[in-house]
Design a protein around this motif. Structure first.
Motif, PDB file in Angstrom:
ATOM      1  N   VAL A   1      50.901 -35.772  58.729  1.00 10.82           N
ATOM      2  CA  VAL A   1      51.833 -35.845  57.602  1.00 10.82           C
ATOM      3  C   VAL A   1      51.101 -35.574  56.280  1.00 10.82           C
ATOM      4  CG1 VAL A   1      53.572 -37.283  58.741  1.00 10.82           C
ATOM      5  CG2 VAL A   1      51.741 -38.378  57.438  1.00 10.82           C
ATOM      6  N   SER A   2      49.787 -35.889  56.222  1.00  8.02           N
ATOM      7  CA  SER A   2      49.009 -35.572  55.017  1.00  8.02           C
ATOM      8  C   SER A   2      48.988 -34.076  54.779  1.00  8.02           C
ATOM      9  CB  SER A   2      47.566 -36.063  55.148  1.00  8.02           C
ATOM     10  OG  SER A   2      47.525 -37.465  55.118  1.00  8.02           O
ATOM     11  N   ARG A   3      48.857 -33.313  55.873  1.00  6.97           N
ATOM     12  CA  ARG A   3      48.834 -31.865  55.730  1.00  6.97           C
ATOM     13  C   ARG A   3      50.150 -31.369  55.109  1.00  6.97           C
ATOM     14  NH1 ARG A   3      46.841 -27.329  60.093  1.00  6.97           N
ATOM     15  NH2 ARG A   3      48.365 -25.760  59.490  1.00  6.97           N
ATOM     16  N   ALA A   4      51.269 -31.912  55.586  1.00  9.08           N
ATOM     17  CA  ALA A   4      52.572 -31.533  55.027  1.00  9.08           C
ATOM     18  C   ALA A   4      52.671 -31.977  53.564  1.00  9.08           C
ATOM     19  CB  ALA A   4      53.695 -32.157  55.855  1.00  9.08           C
ATOM     20  N   LEU A   5      52.307 -33.223  53.301  1.00 13.32           N
ATOM     21  CA  LEU A   5      52.424 -33.773  51.941  1.00 13.32           C
ATOM     22  C   LEU A   5      51.510 -33.053  50.962  1.00 13.32           C
ATOM     23  CD1 LEU A   5      52.671 -37.521  52.967  1.00 13.32           C
ATOM     24  CD2 LEU A   5      54.406 -36.269  51.639  1.00 13.32           C
ATOM     25  N   ASP A   6      50.276 -32.762  51.391  1.00 14.64           N
ATOM     26  CA  ASP A   6      49.349 -32.036  50.508  1.00 14.64           C
ATOM     27  C   ASP A   6      49.927 -30.677  50.145  1.00 14.64           C
ATOM     28  OD1 ASP A   6      47.677 -34.174  50.704  1.00 14.64           O
ATOM     29  OD2 ASP A   6      46.198 -33.214  52.009  1.00 14.64           O
ATOM     30  N   GLY A   7      50.510 -30.006  51.130  1.00 13.71           N
ATOM     31  CA  GLY A   7      51.123 -28.703  50.877  1.00 13.71           C
ATOM     32  C   GLY A   7      52.253 -28.803  49.867  1.00 13.71           C
ATOM     33  N   LEU A   8      53.080 -29.823  50.017  1.00 11.27           N
ATOM     34  CA  LEU A   8      54.221 -29.998  49.113  1.00 11.27           C
ATOM     35  C   LEU A   8      53.771 -30.378  47.709  1.00 11.27           C
ATOM     36  CD1 LEU A   8      56.678 -31.847  51.548  1.00 11.27           C
ATOM     37  CD2 LEU A   8      56.919 -29.511  50.663  1.00 11.27           C
ATOM     38  N   PHE A   9      52.883 -31.376  47.597  1.00 15.77           N
ATOM     39  CA  PHE A   9      52.456 -31.827  46.268  1.00 15.77           C
ATOM     40  C   PHE A   9      51.673 -30.751  45.516  1.00 15.77           C
ATOM     41  CE2 PHE A   9      53.711 -36.059  47.615  1.00 15.77           C
ATOM     42  CZ  PHE A   9      54.183 -36.607  46.435  1.00 15.77           C
ATOM     43  N   ALA A  10      50.939 -29.907  46.254  1.00 15.19           N
ATOM     44  CA  ALA A  10      50.178 -28.835  45.605  1.00 15.19           C
ATOM     45  C   ALA A  10      51.100 -27.908  44.812  1.00 15.19           C
ATOM     46  CB  ALA A  10      49.384 -28.038  46.650  1.00 15.19           C
ATOM     47  N   ILE A  11      52.336 -27.732  45.303  1.00 14.72           N
ATOM     48  CA  ILE A  11      53.312 -26.873  44.620  1.00 14.72           C
ATOM     49  C   ILE A  11      53.497 -27.315  43.170  1.00 14.72           C
ATOM     50  CG2 ILE A  11      55.758 -26.203  44.520  1.00 14.72           C
ATOM     51  CD1 ILE A  11      55.856 -26.664  47.582  1.00 14.72           C
ATOM     52  N   LEU A  12      53.547 -28.647  42.983  1.00 12.85           N
ATOM     53  CA  LEU A  12      53.868 -29.195  41.664  1.00 12.85           C
ATOM     54  C   LEU A  12      52.797 -28.907  40.617  1.00 12.85           C
ATOM     55  CD1 LEU A  12      55.287 -32.647  42.838  1.00 12.85           C
ATOM     56  CD2 LEU A  12      56.575 -30.583  42.268  1.00 12.85           C
ATOM     57  N   ASP A  13      51.585 -28.522  41.083  1.00 11.80           N
ATOM     58  CA  ASP A  13      50.503 -28.185  40.149  1.00 11.80           C
ATOM     59  C   ASP A  13      50.372 -26.679  39.923  1.00 11.80           C
ATOM     60  OD1 ASP A  13      49.817 -30.875  39.836  1.00 11.80           O
ATOM     61  OD2 ASP A  13      48.583 -30.835  41.658  1.00 11.80           O
ATOM     62  N   GLU A  14      51.150 -25.888  40.633  1.00  8.83           N
ATOM     63  CA  GLU A  14      51.068 -24.434  40.465  1.00  8.83           C
ATOM     64  C   GLU A  14      51.638 -24.037  39.099  1.00  8.83           C
ATOM     65  OE1 GLU A  14      51.472 -23.550  45.282  1.00  8.83           O
ATOM     66  OE2 GLU A  14      53.021 -22.821  43.909  1.00  8.83           O
ATOM     67  N   PRO A  15      51.120 -22.937  38.535  1.00  7.30           N
ATOM     68  CA  PRO A  15      51.590 -22.524  37.198  1.00  7.30           C
ATOM     69  C   PRO A  15      53.113 -22.430  37.093  1.00  7.30           C
ATOM     70  CG  PRO A  15      49.714 -21.194  37.867  1.00  7.30           C
ATOM     71  CD  PRO A  15      50.054 -22.057  39.043  1.00  7.30           C
ATOM     72  N   GLY A  16      53.758 -21.886  38.128  1.00  4.69           N
ATOM     73  CA  GLY A  16      55.213 -21.733  38.095  1.00  4.69           C
ATOM     74  C   GLY A  16      55.968 -23.048  37.995  1.00  4.69           C
ATOM     75  N   ALA A  17      55.283 -24.133  38.385  1.00 10.52           N
ATOM     76  CA  ALA A  17      55.943 -25.444  38.376  1.00 10.52           C
ATOM     77  C   ALA A  17      55.654 -26.231  37.103  1.00 10.52           C
ATOM     78  CB  ALA A  17      55.505 -26.260  39.588  1.00 10.52           C
ATOM     79  N   VAL A  18      54.667 -25.756  36.311  1.00  8.16           N
ATOM     80  CA  VAL A  18      54.297 -26.534  35.119  1.00  8.16           C
ATOM     81  C   VAL A  18      54.558 -25.811  33.801  1.00  8.16           C
ATOM     82  CG1 VAL A  18      52.618 -28.039  36.285  1.00  8.16           C
ATOM     83  CG2 VAL A  18      51.876 -25.827  35.375  1.00  8.16           C
ATOM     84  N   ARG A  19      54.797 -24.502  33.890  1.00  4.27           N
ATOM     85  CA  ARG A  19      55.031 -23.750  32.655  1.00  4.27           C
ATOM     86  C   ARG A  19      56.440 -23.166  32.628  1.00  4.27           C
ATOM     87  NH1 ARG A  19      49.263 -22.157  32.699  1.00  4.27           N
ATOM     88  NH2 ARG A  19      49.652 -20.239  33.829  1.00  4.27           N
ATOM     89  N   GLY A  20      57.013 -23.096  31.442  1.00  7.29           N
ATOM     90  CA  GLY A  20      58.330 -22.479  31.306  1.00  7.29           C
ATOM     91  C   GLY A  20      59.438 -23.510  31.239  1.00  7.29           C
ATOM     92  N   ARG A  21      60.674 -23.013  31.184  1.00 11.85           N
ATOM     93  CA  ARG A  21      61.830 -23.907  31.114  1.00 11.85           C
ATOM     94  C   ARG A  21      61.969 -24.681  32.415  1.00 11.85           C
ATOM     95  NH1 ARG A  21      65.233 -22.906  26.802  1.00 11.85           N
ATOM     96  NH2 ARG A  21      66.978 -24.108  27.616  1.00 11.85           N
ATOM     97  N   ALA A  22      62.455 -25.910  32.301  1.00 11.72           N
ATOM     98  CA  ALA A  22      62.588 -26.782  33.479  1.00 11.72           C
ATOM     99  C   ALA A  22      63.428 -26.135  34.578  1.00 11.72           C
ATOM    100  CB  ALA A  22      63.177 -28.125  33.064  1.00 11.72           C
ATOM    101  N   VAL A  23      64.498 -25.442  34.203  1.00 11.47           N
ATOM    102  CA  VAL A  23      65.368 -24.849  35.221  1.00 11.47           C
ATOM    103  C   VAL A  23      64.633 -23.779  36.035  1.00 11.47           C
ATOM    104  CG1 VAL A  23      66.421 -23.082  33.714  1.00 11.47           C
ATOM    105  CG2 VAL A  23      67.685 -23.942  35.706  1.00 11.47           C
ATOM    106  N   GLU A  24      63.740 -23.035  35.363  1.00 10.42           N
ATOM    107  CA  GLU A  24      62.946 -22.025  36.076  1.00 10.42           C
ATOM    108  C   GLU A  24      61.886 -22.697  36.948  1.00 10.42           C
ATOM    109  OE1 GLU A  24      64.003 -19.044  35.964  1.00 10.42           O
ATOM    110  OE2 GLU A  24      65.382 -19.389  34.291  1.00 10.42           O
ATOM    111  N   ARG A  25      61.327 -23.792  36.435  1.00 10.92           N
ATOM    112  CA  ARG A  25      60.306 -24.516  37.199  1.00 10.92           C
ATOM    113  C   ARG A  25      60.898 -25.130  38.464  1.00 10.92           C
ATOM    114  NH1 ARG A  25      58.889 -28.179  32.393  1.00 10.92           N
ATOM    115  NH2 ARG A  25      57.757 -29.437  33.898  1.00 10.92           N
ATOM    116  N   VAL A  26      62.081 -25.712  38.347  1.00 10.86           N
ATOM    117  CA  VAL A  26      62.660 -26.359  39.524  1.00 10.86           C
ATOM    118  C   VAL A  26      63.131 -25.308  40.534  1.00 10.86           C
ATOM    119  CG1 VAL A  26      64.997 -26.696  38.592  1.00 10.86           C
ATOM    120  CG2 VAL A  26      64.100 -28.284  40.290  1.00 10.86           C
ATOM    121  N   GLU A  27      63.541 -24.153  40.031  1.00 11.82           N
ATOM    122  CA  GLU A  27      63.907 -23.080  40.958  1.00 11.82           C
ATOM    123  C   GLU A  27      62.661 -22.574  41.678  1.00 11.82           C
ATOM    124  OE1 GLU A  27      66.605 -20.053  39.464  1.00 11.82           O
ATOM    125  OE2 GLU A  27      65.990 -18.727  41.097  1.00 11.82           O
ATOM    126  N   TYR A  28      61.560 -22.485  40.945  1.00  2.00           N
ATOM    127  CA  TYR A  28      60.277 -22.091  41.539  1.00  2.00           C
ATOM    128  C   TYR A  28      59.863 -23.093  42.631  1.00  2.00           C
ATOM    129  CZ  TYR A  28      55.270 -21.291  42.038  1.00  2.00           C
ATOM    130  OH  TYR A  28      54.027 -21.063  42.564  1.00  2.00           O
TER     131      TYR A  28
END
Lengths: 196, 196
Positions: free
Chosen positions: B61-88
């Protein structure tokens, strides 16, 4: 959870107890012994009502399936543009799911080791196909976005609707139920984004 | 399904076998005996790698969770308008789910009888909360329709995404995977209906 008195037992109460136990233990993991204990009546009393647990399963999933298929004959599902009809069916499917929660939950968990389970899965697929046909008709009318594959959209739509059995808990407030059905329809057909 | 030869065994192969067996039999229903048989190595060889099945669950489950949480640190998830980030984040969540299918499937089925299961459920909820926060920010920006409750929308969004583990089967075609992630994002944010 109280156990009903023997003299007040009806096929209906037995069915609701059986569905609860099936959902808790899984159909495979449920024995007549479990059902007898949960219902507070002897196994022979159960056999007085039904031939066995497979008949209880058939009656339970039939209740869910009858509720779902009935939607397709309602005026909102047979008259008007296909896109409006499929949106109506989406809303009503959510309502039936909420109204018949334990029965639909059981239907969605059925996996197919017995003839009854295979029959239930087949009927469920048939319902999905009927909705996919409606979506196809709406696409043919030019009312759906053209960049979405209908088969995929059907799966995602049911994925969203069926996920309700994981977290929805019955609520006495009718407004709440209406809002939920409406939200699913809004999300599926118009999306989360504010129309620009 | 071939069993790996003892001399080629690595913690990684053991993990992938364990995840397969957990998904087939359920974590509770899996014994070290089952794992030993499926892996084709002795129980003591397994204990050479891990302290027991709970450690295998934690790693999986760590492998799954690490994969998911890593998304939140990607540029697409931290930069830009919130609606674009959540779609990303939606698109990438679908991609991680497809790439790590057995691991995410296990994560989604975890029910919470052991400390590891409760920890996994807690982390999964945390991921959902992070996405709900993004949706909330997008709503505050005025980019989401105002008639949709955010908590409900989050549940329905994950209901749709997570339903993929029920029917998605790995496909070598990358275009197919891109299309699936894109379809989920389109449906969730813009809906099925053609913009009028």
């Amino acid at each position: 959870m109280t156990t009903a008195r023997r003299d007040t037992y009806t096929p209906e109460t037995l069915l609701s107890v059986a569905v609860r136990v099936f959902n808790e233990r899984g159909y495979d993991g449920t024995s007549m012994e479990h059902l007898s204990k949960a219902a507070g009546i002897s196994k022979s009393s159960i056999y007085h009502h039904v031939t066995g647990k497979e008949e209880l399963l058939r009656r339970a999933v039939s209740r869910a399936l009858d509720g779902l298929f009935a939607i397709l004959d309602e005026p909102g599902a047979v008259r008007g543009r296909a896109v409006e009809r499929v949106e109506y069916v989406t809303r009503r499917t959510v309502e039936v799911l909420m109204a018949e929660l334990p029965y639909v939950t059981l239907l969605l968990r059925v996996r197919g080791n017995t003839a009854t389970e295979r029959w239930a899965m087949e009927r469920r697929r048939e319902f999905d196909h009927r909705v996919a046909d409606l979506l196809g008709a709406a696409a043919a009318d030019g009312d759906l976005r053209s960049d979405v594959d209908i088969r995929l959209a059907t799966r995602l739509l049911f994925g969203m609707i069926n996920s309700l059995v994981e977290w929805y808990r019955p609520h006495p407030d009718q407004t709440d139920r209406d809002q939920l059905a409406e939200t699913v329809a809004r999300l599926a057909f118009d999306g989360l984004r504010k129309a620009g």
